[in-house]
Design a protein around this motif. Structure first.
Motif, PDB file in Angstrom:
ATOM      1  N   GLN A  41       0.834  -1.209   0.000  1.00 20.14           N
ATOM      2  CA  GLN A  41       0.000   0.000   0.000  1.00 20.14           C
ATOM      3  C   GLN A  41       0.862   1.250   0.000  1.00 20.14           C
ATOM      4  OE1 GLN A  41      -2.466  -0.530   3.459  1.00 20.14           O
ATOM      5  NE2 GLN A  41      -4.030  -1.649   2.337  1.00 20.14           N
ATOM      6  N   LYS A  42       1.950   1.219   0.771  1.00 18.75           N
ATOM      7  CA  LYS A  42       2.834   2.383   0.836  1.00 18.75           C
ATOM      8  C   LYS A  42       3.464   2.660  -0.525  1.00 18.75           C
ATOM      9  CE  LYS A  42       6.636   4.355   3.435  1.00 18.75           C
ATOM     10  NZ  LYS A  42       7.579   4.194   4.536  1.00 18.75           N
ATOM     11  N   GLN A  45       0.717   4.139  -2.818  1.00 24.38           N
ATOM     12  CA  GLN A  45       0.320   5.517  -2.531  1.00 24.38           C
ATOM     13  C   GLN A  45       1.425   6.499  -2.909  1.00 24.38           C
ATOM     14  OE1 GLN A  45      -0.584   5.290   1.661  1.00 24.38           O
ATOM     15  NE2 GLN A  45       1.431   5.977   2.307  1.00 24.38           N
ATOM     16  N   LYS A  56      -3.063   8.846   1.675  1.00 22.00           N
ATOM     17  CA  LYS A  56      -2.761   7.688   2.508  1.00 22.00           C
ATOM     18  C   LYS A  56      -3.889   6.661   2.481  1.00 22.00           C
ATOM     19  CE  LYS A  56       0.026  10.385   5.690  1.00 22.00           C
ATOM     20  NZ  LYS A  56       0.283  10.729   7.077  1.00 22.00           N
ATOM     21  N   PHE A  57      -3.510   5.388   2.585  1.00 14.75           N
ATOM     22  CA  PHE A  57      -4.492   4.322   2.729  1.00 14.75           C
ATOM     23  C   PHE A  57      -5.121   4.410   4.102  1.00 14.75           C
ATOM     24  CE2 PHE A  57      -2.744   2.494  -1.008  1.00 14.75           C
ATOM     25  CZ  PHE A  57      -3.695   1.611  -1.478  1.00 14.75           C
ATOM     26  N   HIS A  58      -6.351   3.987   4.187  1.00 16.54           N
ATOM     27  CA  HIS A  58      -7.093   4.018   5.445  1.00 16.54           C
ATOM     28  C   HIS A  58      -7.478   2.580   5.786  1.00 16.54           C
ATOM     29  CE1 HIS A  58      -9.570   6.958   7.926  1.00 16.54           C
ATOM     30  NE2 HIS A  58      -9.460   5.833   8.586  1.00 16.54           N
ATOM     31  N   ASN A  59      -6.812   1.996   6.758  1.00 12.88           N
ATOM     32  CA  ASN A  59      -7.056   0.615   7.166  1.00 12.88           C
ATOM     33  C   ASN A  59      -8.065   0.602   8.300  1.00 12.88           C
ATOM     34  OD1 ASN A  59      -4.946  -0.906   5.559  1.00 12.88           O
ATOM     35  ND2 ASN A  59      -3.731   0.706   6.509  1.00 12.88           N
ATOM     36  N   GLN A  76       0.488   5.314   7.076  1.00 15.81           N
ATOM     37  CA  GLN A  76      -0.891   5.068   6.716  1.00 15.81           C
ATOM     38  C   GLN A  76      -1.793   5.359   7.907  1.00 15.81           C
ATOM     39  OE1 GLN A  76      -1.402   1.281   4.750  1.00 15.81           O
ATOM     40  NE2 GLN A  76       0.684   1.420   3.988  1.00 15.81           N
TER      41      GLN A  76
END
Length: 120
Positions: A41-42, A45, A56-59, A76
């Motif tokens: 994911q990093k 993004q 940023k991804f939102h987990n 994240q």
């Protein structure tokens, strides 16, 4: 008792992405660090900039899973409902926050249900 831990990714378009199942005893912190999805994911993004900015991804995690610190270390965001001891009540703000997380997580439950149909 046989046990497996697996991550399931949901994209906004509705795609469900299964992760490899980890068998045996594994704690949440090492699982989130070593599963590889946070690093993927990093990298995504950082390569997919919007107007020159990183989105940023939102987990979203269920209550009790320890993944906040690992997500923050990978640049994240992490959303998790609040927890409290059994003898304490939530404040008004905590109740509203828990409800909003539950609403967001309801979409994730569909992904979990779909993955469980495979018999894993």
């Amino acid at each position: 008792m046989n046990c497996a831990k697996s991550g399931i990714g949901m994209q906004l378009c509705g795609w469900v992405i299964p992760e490899k199942a980890w068998t045996g005893a594994v704690e949440d912190g090492p699982y989130h660090s070593n599963a590889g999805y946070l690093q993927a994911q990093k990298e995504f993004q950082e390569a997919d900039l919007v107007a020159g900015k990183v989105i940023k991804f939102h987990n979203i995690l269920d209550r009790g899973y320890r993944g906040n610190v690992t997500a923050f270390r990978n640049d994240q965001l992490c959303l998790q409902p609040p927890s409290s001891r059994s003898d304490r009540r939530f404040t008004g703000k905590q109740t509203i926050f828990a409800g909003s997380v539950a609403r967001d997580r309801s979409g994730n439950e569909r992904g979990v249900r779909v993955m469980k149909r495979s018999g894993l």
